[in-house]
Structure formats: C-alpha cells, structure tokens
Scaffold this active site. Structure first.
Site, PDB file in Angstrom:
ATOM      1  N   GLY A   1       0.749  -0.846  -0.213  1.00 37.46           N
ATOM      2  CA  GLY A   1       0.131  -0.260   0.047  1.00 37.46           C
ATOM      3  C   GLY A   1       1.065   0.679   0.110  1.00 37.46           C
TER       4      GLY A   1
ATOM      5  N   GLY B   1       2.802   3.481   1.225  1.00 42.25           N
ATOM      6  CA  GLY B   1       2.966   4.045   3.118  1.00 42.25           C
ATOM      7  C   GLY B   1       3.547   4.919   2.706  1.00 42.25           C
TER       8      GLY B   1
ATOM      9  CE  LYS C   1       8.300   7.476  -4.612  1.00 44.06           C
ATOM     10  NZ  LYS C   1       8.680   7.298  -5.688  1.00 44.06           N
TER      11      LYS C   1
ATOM     12  CG  ASP D   1      10.651   7.517   7.640  1.00 43.55           C
ATOM     13  OD1 ASP D   1      10.380   7.215   6.620  1.00 43.55           O
ATOM     14  OD2 ASP D   1      12.254   8.122   7.607  1.00 43.55           O
ATOM     15  N   GLY D   2       7.381   7.262   6.546  1.00 49.70           N
ATOM     16  CA  GLY D   2       6.784   8.016   5.329  1.00 49.70           C
ATOM     17  C   GLY D   2       7.257   8.557   4.865  1.00 49.70           C
TER      18      GLY D   2
ATOM     19  NE  ARG E   1       4.409   7.819  -8.614  1.00 55.14           N
ATOM     20  CZ  ARG E   1       4.707   6.701  -7.682  1.00 55.14           C
ATOM     21  NH1 ARG E   1       6.198   6.619  -7.874  1.00 55.14           N
ATOM     22  NH2 ARG E   1       4.102   6.782  -7.129  1.00 55.14           N
TER      23      ARG E   1
ATOM     24  CG  ASP F   1       5.099  -3.763  -4.901  1.00 56.09           C
ATOM     25  OD1 ASP F   1       5.495  -5.105  -5.890  1.00 56.09           O
ATOM     26  OD2 ASP F   1       5.887  -2.764  -4.603  1.00 56.09           O
TER      27      ASP F   1
ATOM     28  CG  ASP G   1       7.790   3.193  -7.361  1.00 56.60           C
ATOM     29  OD1 ASP G   1       7.461   4.294  -6.903  1.00 56.60           O
ATOM     30  OD2 ASP G   1       7.299   1.832  -6.890  1.00 56.60           O
TER      31      ASP G   1
HETATM   32  P1  AMP Z   1       9.614   0.196  -3.713  1.00 56.65           P
HETATM   33  O1  AMP Z   1      10.749  -0.048  -3.151  1.00 56.65           O
HETATM   34  O2  AMP Z   1       9.323   2.129  -3.232  1.00 56.65           O
HETATM   35  O3  AMP Z   1       7.708   0.009  -4.748  1.00 56.65           O
HETATM   36  O4  AMP Z   1       8.115   0.702  -1.808  1.00 56.65           O
HETATM   37  C1  AMP Z   1       8.304  -0.086  -1.774  1.00 56.65           C
HETATM   38  C2  AMP Z   1       6.440  -0.714  -0.183  1.00 56.65           C
HETATM   39  O5  AMP Z   1       7.324  -0.222   0.789  1.00 56.65           O
HETATM   40  C3  AMP Z   1       5.634   0.373  -1.185  1.00 56.65           C
HETATM   41  O6  AMP Z   1       4.168  -0.006  -0.329  1.00 56.65           O
HETATM   42  C4  AMP Z   1       5.973   1.739  -0.435  1.00 56.65           C
HETATM   43  O7  AMP Z   1       4.745   2.759  -0.306  1.00 56.65           O
HETATM   44  C5  AMP Z   1       6.422   0.683   1.037  1.00 56.65           C
HETATM   45  N1  AMP Z   1       7.697   2.473   1.452  1.00 56.65           N
HETATM   46  C6  AMP Z   1       8.812   2.538   0.559  1.00 56.65           C
HETATM   47  N2  AMP Z   1       9.672   3.546   1.669  1.00 56.65           N
HETATM   48  C7  AMP Z   1       8.868   4.119   2.907  1.00 56.65           C
HETATM   49  C8  AMP Z   1       9.288   4.395   3.494  1.00 56.65           C
HETATM   50  N3  AMP Z   1       9.813   5.257   4.033  1.00 56.65           N
HETATM   51  N4  AMP Z   1       7.895   4.487   4.610  1.00 56.65           N
HETATM   52  C9  AMP Z   1       6.689   4.108   4.632  1.00 56.65           C
HETATM   53  N5  AMP Z   1       6.158   3.114   3.404  1.00 56.65           N
HETATM   54  C10 AMP Z   1       7.677   3.057   3.058  1.00 56.65           C
HETATM   55 MG    MG Z   2       6.871   0.794  -5.524  1.00 56.99          MG
END
Ligand code: AMP
Ligand code: MG
Length: 484
Positions: free
Chosen positions: A86, A88, A109, A121-122, A172, A248, A258
């Site tokens: 989801g 995050g 983002k 940490d979002g 984005r 994803d 991404d």
């Molecule tokens: P990604 O590898 O960027 O496609 O991210 C994979 C998953 O990790 C997605 O669900 C992102 O929302 C979550 N995610 C990546 N970085 C963070 C972060 N710093 N805080 C929370 N969720 C994250």
């Molecule tokens: Mg992603």
C-alpha cells in the site's frame, strides 16, 4: 485562485481499497523545483504563484478545497515473494481533469505515514526525489510512457537512513497508480462481485473499449500485456534498467513507475544490474522482458474468475495468452532494433545484423548508446573511437553498409536512426554529480543544465562531445538504492 479540477472516482470503489489520510505538518516547506511546462499542460496554471504558495500546495500544507487525500492499498510480489503493501509514504490528492479531458492522479510522495507504512517513516530523501524527477522527465522526453514529476519541495525536516538526510516531497502525476499489485490485493480482499466492479472501473479508466467485450478478463489481460510489451521494448531501446520490477511497481496503464534504483546502461551487457539489493540479477537489463512476463502471470492469476467459471479452463486460457509473450515481444523488439541500425523491415538479414552488433558490443565492452551514434556518423571522443578500430567491427560495418545501400541508402537510414537513437541519456555519472551538487552544495546549476539537455534527447549539435566522454570503468562499483 487556482485551476484545480479534481474528481474522486477511486473513492467510489469498495473501501478496502484505500484509506483516508492527512499529510504531515511541515513548518517551513521550501520549493526546489517546479515543472512549469507540465503545469501548463495539465491546465493547473499555478506558475504565477509565489514560491511560498507552491511550497505549501505541493507539500500538502494547503489543500485544494475539494481535495480528498487517500492512500491506496495494494499488494505485490517483491523479488518473487507476496506481500501486503500500500502507499506507505504517498498520498493521492485526487484525480485532476486536464483541459484535454485527461484524468490524472496527483500524488504527493514522501508526505508522511499512512495505515500502510508498516515500519517505514513515510518520508523520502531529497536526493531520491530529485532523482525521480530527473529520470522520469528524461523518460518522458525520450518518448517513453512514464509518470511525470511536477514539483519537489524540501521539508526542512531530517530523514534518518544510515545517515541523516534532507527530506523532500515529490508531486507525481500518473494516468493512475493502479498496479498489478492492486489487482493482487483486490482479488484477495474483495468479494467476486466487488472484484468485478473494480475491474470494470479499471477498464473504463484505461481502456474503455474493453467494457463491451464478451470476456473482460481475457480482454484486459491482452491489453495490459500488449502495453507492457510496448513499454519494455522502449526501455531496451534506450538502455533503461528499472531495477525493481516487483508487481507493485508495474502500472496497469503501461507507464514506467517508481524510479527507485533505476539506471542506464553504459557498456552493453545483458546481465547489467546496478541495484544494491538485486543480488541475484533478477531485474538485470536483459531479464526485463522475462520478468514482465512473470509479473503478467501474477496478473492473469487474479483474473481467472472473470476468464471462465471453470478454473481449469480459465488457467488454460490465461496460459495460452501469457505464452504468446516471448513471440510478440521478439517481433516488437526486432522491429525496434532494426530501426536503431537504420532499417525499416525486420527481415532475416536485418535481424542477423542486430544479433551480430550486440554480440560485438558485448565482447568488446562497447557503450550501447555510443555504438548507435557512431553508425549515425556522430564524432566520438578519441578514447571511445578507438573501440571501433577493430577488425570484427569493420567486418560488421561493411555488411551493414551493403544492406543499408540495398535498402534506400545512408540518408534514409540516418533519418530512421535519428528517431530511434538518443544522443543524450541520463548517464549515471552525470546524474550522480548533479545530485551531489544539489544535495551537498545546494547548487542546482548542473541539475538544471542536465534536465534541460535531457528534454531534447535526440538533438545533436557540435560541441556535445563532452557528453560522450564517459570515464573509464565508470560503472565499476556503481550501485543504486531503493526506497530511500
Ligand atoms: P518501493 O520499493 O518504493 O516500490 O516500495 C515498496 C513499498 O514500501 C511500498 O508499499 C511503499 O509505500 C513502501 N515504502 C517505501 N519506503 C517507505 C517509507 N520510507 N515509509 C513507509 N513506507 C515505505
Ligand atoms: Mg513501489
């Protein structure tokens, strides 16, 4: 005061698919980049606003009156393993309708935690958001379907990774953020009826013609597969390595999405990998078509109940489609590759030339992009030129010239090649140097200069040779990082 034109169709879907969220509170957001051309294309018309206002808008501090921020739920196969994910660290402000009646998601983002953050940490670092801005815009200008980048705002809040970094939020723009992983999530958590409603929504949004099709499962699978084939062929054309092709990160609309650990090929080798976490080379340059096919089989798995009420029949039908991938991909890939050597038709001779050229590039450790520029008679720096003083190259070139002459001559070939071969790609060393200046010195001259040049990637002028002077062993030890 603004031309937001937001709608919220995603929130009419079953509520398991999203959560309502708020962005984090930021005391001193600071605008770093604003894409004025994209602003105009979208009909937002914020360019005349004060930087302070733009910073507040594109960090989620000042919301459009009709914004309804949500985070989207999705799942995904990450490096082959299924996980519930989801947004995050991203929030969707809504769907903006452009002056051309195109519906686009506007997403922030790096705007704080959501119910899907798990242990994250979002947040996002300034460096990674600048990187996404630069490379996604470069991809768009290369003519490759991609999400776009509208703004980067510094949060002036620390982001802790191995070290302390500056934080930033990227705005984005995407046709949608619906992924293969969204289907994986929907299949798992929705009833059959809800899943069908979701699928119809996706078709209406991305391929309205499919809604009338007799078998919507098959029609959507074929459509998404054909878009992915077109997309991966384009990645291969310019030497793009996505780096983290988890399900994803595969968009149903067929856009590149991404920009985490992505990078560009210098020296041609199909096994090239830059991502620090891709230790097995799952997402290597030459593996991208096979992985796209793998991801599509995950997608097909979610559609079975729509394909046929009898699961065994559904599986057989889905398999038949997925098994067509290699043949369809190969056709399109050769059609693209022969254009890179100036030919229009991918007949047997042309295909052999392509195969021979890639064999030579691999054996000689030649630069992928420069080898095509060399065919276009663009002067290369001495150090690069030396590669081509080689008997095997001369033999290949002589055969190529014979075929070019038999197919309309060199001028015709040059005009074909001009459209297929970029002069500028975001070379890894130039990207990193520009990011270093921006992040460590707060200087954006080299970043803006690179961004500008990457907006006309097919235009060559004398004096650009410095861009072809690629440091020796430039890729040795070069690593990219995910989710930073
Ligand atoms: P990604 O590898 O960027 O496609 O991210 C994979 C998953 O990790 C997605 O669900 C992102 O929302 C979550 N995610 C990546 N970085 C963070 C972060 N710093 N805080 C929370 N969720 C994250
Ligand atoms: Mg992603």
């Amino acid at each position: 005061m603004s031309d937001w034109n937001l709608e919220h169709t995603y929130t009419t879907l079953p509520q398991q698919l999203f959560s309502r969220v708020e962005s984090i509170k930021i005391d001193a957001p600071e605008l770093v980049l604003y894409n004025r051309k994209l602003d105009t294309e979208l009909g937002l018309n914020f360019s005349h606003q004060l930087e302070k206002t733009l910073a507040a808008l594109f960090s989620g501090q000042q919301l459009a009156p009709d914004a309804q921020p949500i985070a989207q739920a999705y799942a995904g196969h990450q490096f082959g393993y299924f996980n519930i994910l989801g947004d995050g660290r991203a929030i969707l402000l809504g769907e903006h309708i452009t002056p051309h009646q195109k519906r686009v998601d506007i997403q922030l983002k790096g705007a704080g935690t959501t119910p899907y953050s798990r242990r994250g940490d979002g947040l996002a670092t300034l460096r990674s958001m600048l990187r996404e801005y630069l490379i996604s815009e470069a991809m768009h200008h290369l003519g490759i379907a991609s999400t776009r980048s509208l703004a980067v705002v510094k949060t002036n809040m620390p982001v802790i990774r191995e070290e302390v970094h500056e934080g930033a939020i990227l705005t984005r723009i995407a046709s949608s953020h619906i992924r293969v992983g969204t289907f994986e999530y929907a299949k798992r958590f929705l009833s059959d009826e809800e899943f069908k409603k979701f699928t119809l929504y996706v078709c209406k949004r991305h391929a309205p013609d499919l809604v009338e099709k007799e078998n919507i499962g098959i029609a959507l699978l074929e459509e998404v597969m054909s878009r992915q084939i077109a997309l991966i062929v384009e990645w291969m054309r310019v030497g793009f390595i996505h780096g983290v092709m988890n399900t994803d990160n595969m968009s149903i609309a067929g856009e590149t999405i991404d920009y985490g650990p992505c990078a560009f090929l210098n020296t041609y080798h199909p096994n090239t990998v830059f991502s620090s976490i891709d230790t097995q080379g799952r997402y290597a340059y030459g593996n991208q078509p096979a992985i796209a096919q793998w991801n599509l089989s995950c997608f097909a798995g979610t559609l079975l109940s729509l394909i046929d009420a009898d699961q065994n029949i559904a599986i057989e039908k889905a398999k038949t489609i997925i098994h067509l991938f290699p043949t369809l991909y190969n056709e399109d890939w050769y059609s693209m590759m022969v254009r890179k050597i100036g030919l229009e038709t991918a007949d047997k001779n042309a295909r052999q030339l392509v195969d021979g050229l890639l064999r030579w590039m691999k054996a000689s450790e030649a630069d992928y992009t420069l080898s095509f520029l060399r065919l276009m008679q663009i002067p290369l720096p001495q150090q690069q030129q030396a590669k081509y003083d080689d008997d095997a190259w001369k033999k290949w070139e002589a055969e190529w010239l014979l075929i070019i002459k038999a197919n309309g001559g060199i001028d015709k070939a040059l005009s074909i090649m001009k459209q297929a071969n970029p002069v500028f790609i975001p070379r890894n060393h130039l990207v990193e140097a520009a990011l270093d200046d921006a992040v460590y010195q707060n200087r954006y001259d080299s970043f803006n200069c690179l961004l500008e040049r990457l907006q006309s990637p097919y235009q060559y002028s004398v004096g650009y040779e410095e861009h072809f002077d690629i440091p020796i062993a430039v890729d040795q030890g070069y690593q990219t990082f995910c989710g930073t």
